[in-house]
Scaffold this motif. Structure first.
Motif, PDB file in Angstrom:
ATOM      1  N   TRP A 168      -3.020   4.383  -2.638  1.00 35.02           N
ATOM      2  CA  TRP A 168      -4.070   5.113  -1.911  1.00 35.02           C
ATOM      3  C   TRP A 168      -3.873   6.615  -2.047  1.00 35.02           C
ATOM      4  CZ3 TRP A 168      -8.198   2.785   0.612  1.00 35.02           C
ATOM      5  CH2 TRP A 168      -8.131   1.381   0.698  1.00 35.02           C
ATOM      6  N   THR A 169      -4.936   7.280  -2.520  1.00 33.29           N
ATOM      7  CA  THR A 169      -4.829   8.712  -2.775  1.00 33.29           C
ATOM      8  C   THR A 169      -6.105   9.397  -2.266  1.00 33.29           C
ATOM      9  OG1 THR A 169      -4.629  10.281  -4.604  1.00 33.29           O
ATOM     10  CG2 THR A 169      -5.483   8.145  -5.178  1.00 33.29           C
ATOM     11  N   ASP A 170      -6.487  10.530  -2.873  1.00 33.70           N
ATOM     12  CA  ASP A 170      -7.687  11.206  -2.373  1.00 33.70           C
ATOM     13  C   ASP A 170      -8.816  11.243  -3.391  1.00 33.70           C
ATOM     14  OD1 ASP A 170      -6.505  12.959  -4.066  1.00 33.70           O
ATOM     15  OD2 ASP A 170      -6.131  14.533  -2.582  1.00 33.70           O
ATOM     16  N   CYS A 205       0.846  -1.206   0.000  1.00 31.86           N
ATOM     17  CA  CYS A 205       0.000   0.000   0.000  1.00 31.86           C
ATOM     18  C   CYS A 205       0.870   1.240   0.000  1.00 31.86           C
ATOM     19  CB  CYS A 205      -0.857   0.071   1.252  1.00 31.86           C
ATOM     20  SG  CYS A 205      -1.740  -1.424   1.625  1.00 31.86           S
ATOM     21  N   LYS A 206       0.720   2.047  -1.034  1.00 27.90           N
ATOM     22  CA  LYS A 206       1.401   3.349  -1.042  1.00 27.90           C
ATOM     23  C   LYS A 206       0.362   4.401  -0.661  1.00 27.90           C
ATOM     24  CE  LYS A 206       2.400   7.413  -3.127  1.00 27.90           C
ATOM     25  NZ  LYS A 206       1.622   8.421  -3.848  1.00 27.90           N
ATOM     26  N   PHE A 207       0.718   5.272   0.274  1.00 22.75           N
ATOM     27  CA  PHE A 207      -0.197   6.343   0.670  1.00 22.75           C
ATOM     28  C   PHE A 207       0.361   7.687   0.231  1.00 22.75           C
ATOM     29  CE2 PHE A 207      -1.430   2.876   3.421  1.00 22.75           C
ATOM     30  CZ  PHE A 207      -2.816   2.952   3.396  1.00 22.75           C
ATOM     31  N   GLY A 208      -0.416   8.453  -0.498  1.00 25.03           N
ATOM     32  CA  GLY A 208       0.024   9.755  -1.002  1.00 25.03           C
ATOM     33  C   GLY A 208       0.021  10.828   0.075  1.00 25.03           C
ATOM     34  N   GLY A 209       0.463  12.016  -0.283  1.00 22.00           N
ATOM     35  CA  GLY A 209       0.648  13.121   0.669  1.00 22.00           C
ATOM     36  C   GLY A 209      -0.597  13.508   1.442  1.00 22.00           C
ATOM     37  N   THR A 210      -1.763  13.525   0.762  1.00 19.93           N
ATOM     38  CA  THR A 210      -2.965  13.940   1.497  1.00 19.93           C
ATOM     39  C   THR A 210      -3.418  12.838   2.462  1.00 19.93           C
ATOM     40  OG1 THR A 210      -4.325  13.177  -0.342  1.00 19.93           O
ATOM     41  CG2 THR A 210      -3.832  15.525  -0.290  1.00 19.93           C
ATOM     42  N   SER A 211      -2.985  11.600   2.210  1.00 20.15           N
ATOM     43  CA  SER A 211      -3.369  10.486   3.093  1.00 20.15           C
ATOM     44  C   SER A 211      -2.602  10.511   4.418  1.00 20.15           C
ATOM     45  CB  SER A 211      -3.105   9.132   2.412  1.00 20.15           C
ATOM     46  OG  SER A 211      -3.812   9.028   1.212  1.00 20.15           O
ATOM     47  N   VAL A 212      -1.514  11.305   4.461  1.00 18.55           N
ATOM     48  CA  VAL A 212      -0.738  11.397   5.709  1.00 18.55           C
ATOM     49  C   VAL A 212      -0.541  12.869   6.091  1.00 18.55           C
ATOM     50  CG1 VAL A 212       0.475   9.183   5.472  1.00 18.55           C
ATOM     51  CG2 VAL A 212       1.442  11.206   4.380  1.00 18.55           C
ATOM     52  N   ALA A 213      -1.539  13.697   5.723  1.00 20.42           N
ATOM     53  CA  ALA A 213      -1.376  15.144   5.926  1.00 20.42           C
ATOM     54  C   ALA A 213      -1.483  15.547   7.397  1.00 20.42           C
ATOM     55  CB  ALA A 213      -2.404  15.901   5.098  1.00 20.42           C
ATOM     56  N   ASP A 214      -2.236  14.787   8.192  1.00 23.20           N
ATOM     57  CA  ASP A 214      -2.322  15.081   9.632  1.00 23.20           C
ATOM     58  C   ASP A 214      -2.692  13.795  10.380  1.00 23.20           C
ATOM     59  OD1 ASP A 214      -5.037  14.669   9.257  1.00 23.20           O
ATOM     60  OD2 ASP A 214      -5.535  16.806   9.228  1.00 23.20           O
ATOM     61  N   ARG A 256      -4.698   8.124  11.019  1.00 29.68           N
ATOM     62  CA  ARG A 256      -5.589   7.123  11.628  1.00 29.68           C
ATOM     63  C   ARG A 256      -6.346   6.338  10.559  1.00 29.68           C
ATOM     64  NH1 ARG A 256      -6.986  10.991  15.430  1.00 29.68           N
ATOM     65  NH2 ARG A 256      -5.595  10.781  17.215  1.00 29.68           N
ATOM     66  N   LYS A 257      -6.700   7.036   9.486  1.00 33.78           N
ATOM     67  CA  LYS A 257      -7.387   6.331   8.378  1.00 33.78           C
ATOM     68  C   LYS A 257      -6.439   5.296   7.778  1.00 33.78           C
ATOM     69  CE  LYS A 257     -10.237  10.308   7.071  1.00 33.78           C
ATOM     70  NZ  LYS A 257     -10.440  11.339   6.051  1.00 33.78           N
ATOM     71  N   VAL A 258      -5.176   5.683   7.640  1.00 29.65           N
ATOM     72  CA  VAL A 258      -4.178   4.759   7.101  1.00 29.65           C
ATOM     73  C   VAL A 258      -4.097   3.524   8.005  1.00 29.65           C
ATOM     74  CG1 VAL A 258      -1.681   4.438   6.735  1.00 29.65           C
ATOM     75  CG2 VAL A 258      -2.800   6.557   5.966  1.00 29.65           C
ATOM     76  N   GLN A 259      -4.041   3.784   9.303  1.00 30.32           N
ATOM     77  CA  GLN A 259      -3.951   2.690  10.269  1.00 30.32           C
ATOM     78  C   GLN A 259      -5.141   1.740  10.118  1.00 30.32           C
ATOM     79  OE1 GLN A 259      -4.463   3.987  14.326  1.00 30.32           O
ATOM     80  NE2 GLN A 259      -3.250   2.275  15.136  1.00 30.32           N
ATOM     81  N   ARG A 291      -6.973   3.644  -4.952  1.00 29.66           N
ATOM     82  CA  ARG A 291      -8.028   3.693  -3.929  1.00 29.66           C
ATOM     83  C   ARG A 291      -8.058   5.044  -3.230  1.00 29.66           C
ATOM     84  NH1 ARG A 291      -9.381  -1.762  -2.417  1.00 29.66           N
ATOM     85  NH2 ARG A 291     -10.711  -0.847  -0.815  1.00 29.66           N
ATOM     86  N   ASN A 292      -9.170   5.301  -2.562  1.00 28.07           N
ATOM     87  CA  ASN A 292      -9.361   6.577  -1.882  1.00 28.07           C
ATOM     88  C   ASN A 292      -9.297   6.393  -0.364  1.00 28.07           C
ATOM     89  OD1 ASN A 292     -10.133   9.090  -1.013  1.00 28.07           O
ATOM     90  ND2 ASN A 292     -12.000   9.200  -2.269  1.00 28.07           N
ATOM     91  N   THR A 293      -8.291   6.991   0.265  1.00 31.64           N
ATOM     92  CA  THR A 293      -8.127   6.897   1.718  1.00 31.64           C
ATOM     93  C   THR A 293      -9.352   7.460   2.442  1.00 31.64           C
ATOM     94  OG1 THR A 293      -5.750   7.094   1.461  1.00 31.64           O
ATOM     95  CG2 THR A 293      -6.611   7.626   3.632  1.00 31.64           C
ATOM     96  N   ASN A 294     -10.025   8.437   1.809  1.00 30.49           N
ATOM     97  CA  ASN A 294     -11.184   9.050   2.452  1.00 30.49           C
ATOM     98  C   ASN A 294     -12.493   8.326   2.149  1.00 30.49           C
ATOM     99  OD1 ASN A 294      -9.389  11.056   3.382  1.00 30.49           O
ATOM    100  ND2 ASN A 294      -9.563  12.088   1.398  1.00 30.49           N
ATOM    101  N   ASP A 295     -12.424   7.289   1.339  1.00 27.70           N
ATOM    102  CA  ASP A 295     -13.608   6.489   1.023  1.00 27.70           C
ATOM    103  C   ASP A 295     -13.137   5.046   0.797  1.00 27.70           C
ATOM    104  OD1 ASP A 295     -16.063   5.535   0.277  1.00 27.70           O
ATOM    105  OD2 ASP A 295     -16.189   6.638  -1.618  1.00 27.70           O
TER     106      ASP A 295
END
Ligand code: ASP
Length: 443
Positions: free
Chosen positions: A210-212, A6-15, A20-23, A267-271
């Motif tokens: 994983w992106t937005d 799983c690669k998570f983009g910048g907005t997926s780890v912005a705060d 927590r969503k990543v987790q 995929r969308n980290t926010n959905d």
């Protein structure tokens, strides 16, 4: 058990909230064994990306300016993430070290690449702590050769071995080690490449990116309201869509997985429940095709040069002479639709601007043409889909839709692969035409 990277983009780890969503995504599937994070990106439109701030620090250090103020914005952001996540991690000493190294400007540690890479490095440390996964520094396992190119053989050997010993690990994106042992980054957005490399070295079943957004859309959302996401797309279709202007993952970003046939799932980290888009090398017989078409993409800004000459069809070498005029002027062309006594050359305005007059003159001389004229302001629209091949009626449906929308078609081109139909319409009709095609094929 399968392996997912799983690669998570910048907005997926912005705060911290995003972390927590990543987790929860990673913990939600035991096959998600390797994680490749980016540096924290923008939290809102006017926010700054950590990577940009790190480059700024390096620039200031290079000019002998202090960069404490910018650096403290970076440090505060990471410290706040750690605090909000309730981790006991002490990032202070690492942050101090990074600041010292950047200040050493010029030495191996103080390069722009080193500075920029720390965004992912720190992100990786936090992600590993949060997930309870091992942290593997990308500089120890991803290599570049003496020419600065990614060294696939060496990386495959070292990272492949390392992953065999680490059942669950975090490898920060964006950087690796240069031939002289310094930190070196990929081009901007390069964490996508790192993710693909880790997926290949882990022999992953799927590379999740994983992106937005919930995958690739069937049409530009600025033109079609709420377009559907593409569920599956092949690399060849993707290439056609990207060429015509759709924004998709960079070619370079997927070649490590493409080579070995690992599917990419955007995929969308926010959905996280949305299945997103899967990119496949070869669709299998069971790969569903939700719609007859996969996507629509297009661009404005083309010019058509029409050359007319009686008996052209019987004249040996005519086409070559015609195209060589464009070649001699350093102009690459897009399409060459032709009739019995006419041949047209479609070129992008950006290619031909400033050279048109000379090309027209030369065409008259070289081809001894009866007439040469120019149509400007053409837009090209590609309707792409593996589902179109060998299916009668697809072109009829497309042309009917355009006719009903009162759009005049100025050019038609269907590749022999039957993977796409390209139509040329006037620039003013572009948006209307895209909407009409979308409506005709997507319910
Ligand atoms: N952080 C790097 C950049 O902004 C790499 C990435 O996010 O993929 O370019």
């Amino acid at each position: 058990m399968g392996v997912k990277v799983c690669k998570f983009g910048g907005t997926s780890v912005a705060d911290a909230n995003q972390f927590r969503k990543v987790q929860s995504i990673v913990k939600g599937d035991p096959e998600r064994r390797y994680v490749v994070p980016s540096a924290p990106g923008k939290r809102h439109k006017d926010d700054r990306k950590i990577t940009d701030l790190l480059y700024l620090c390096h620039e200031a250090a290079k000019q002998n300016f202090t960069f404490d103020e910018v650096f403290s914005i970076i440090a505060d952001r990471y410290e706040q993430i750690v605090r909000d996540l309730g981790l006991s991690l002490r990032l202070g000493p690492t942050l101090d070290d990074v600041r010292r190294q950047i200040a050493r400007n010029g030495a191996t540690g103080g390069t722009a690449d080193y500075a920029a890479s720390r965004g992912e490095y720190l992100s990786g440390i936090i992600t590993a702590e949060l997930l309870g996964y091992e942290f593997i520094d990308a500089a120890e396992v991803i290599f570049f050769d003496a020419q600065g190119r990614y060294d696939d053989a060496r990386t495959y050997m070292v990272l492949g071995e390392r992953l065999k010993k680490s059942p669950r690990a975090v490898v920060p994106g964006f950087y690796g080690q240069s031939a002289i042992g310094a930190v070196k980054t990929f081009s901007r957005g390069g964490s996508d490449i790192s993710g693909a490399i880790v997926a290949r070295c882990a022999g992953a079943d799927v590379y999740e990116n994983w992106t937005d957004v919930s995958g690739l859309l069937m049409a530009d959302p600025r033109i079609v309201e709420n377009p559907r996401a593409i569920d599956t797309v092949t690399y060849r279709e993707l290439r056609e869509l990207a060429y015509m202007g759709a924004t998709v993952l960079h070619d370079e970003a997927i070649f490590p997985v493409r080579k070995v046939g690992i599917p990419v799932n955007i995929r969308n980290t926010n959905d996280p429940d949305h299945p997103g888009t899967t990119i496949l090398s070869q669709p299998t017989a069971t790969t569903p095709i939700a719609h007859k078409i996969t996507g629509i993409a297009g661009r404005k800004g083309f010019t058509v040069v029409n050359v007319e000459k009686a008996m052209m069809n019987a004249e040996l070498g005519f086409g070559r002479r015609l195209l060589s005029v464009f070649e001699d002027n350093g102009v690459s062309y897009e399409h060459t639709p032709s009739g019995i006594d006419t041949m047209s050359v479609v070129v992008a305005d950006s290619q031909i601007n400033g050279k048109l007059e000379r090309i027209l003159e030369q065409l008259k001389v070289e081809c001894n043409a009866d007439a040469v004229d120019v149509d400007s302001d053409l837009a090209l629209i590609a309707t792409v889909g593996r589902g179109m091949a060998h299916t009668p009626g697809m072109a009829a449906r497309l042309f009917n839709a355009l006719a009903e929308a009162s759009v005049n078609i100025r050019m038609i081109d269907q590749g022999s692969s039957e993977l796409n139909i390209i139509v040329g319409v006037s620039g003013a009709d572009f948006e209307k035409a895209v909407r009409a095609i979308y409506r005709a094929f997507v319910d």
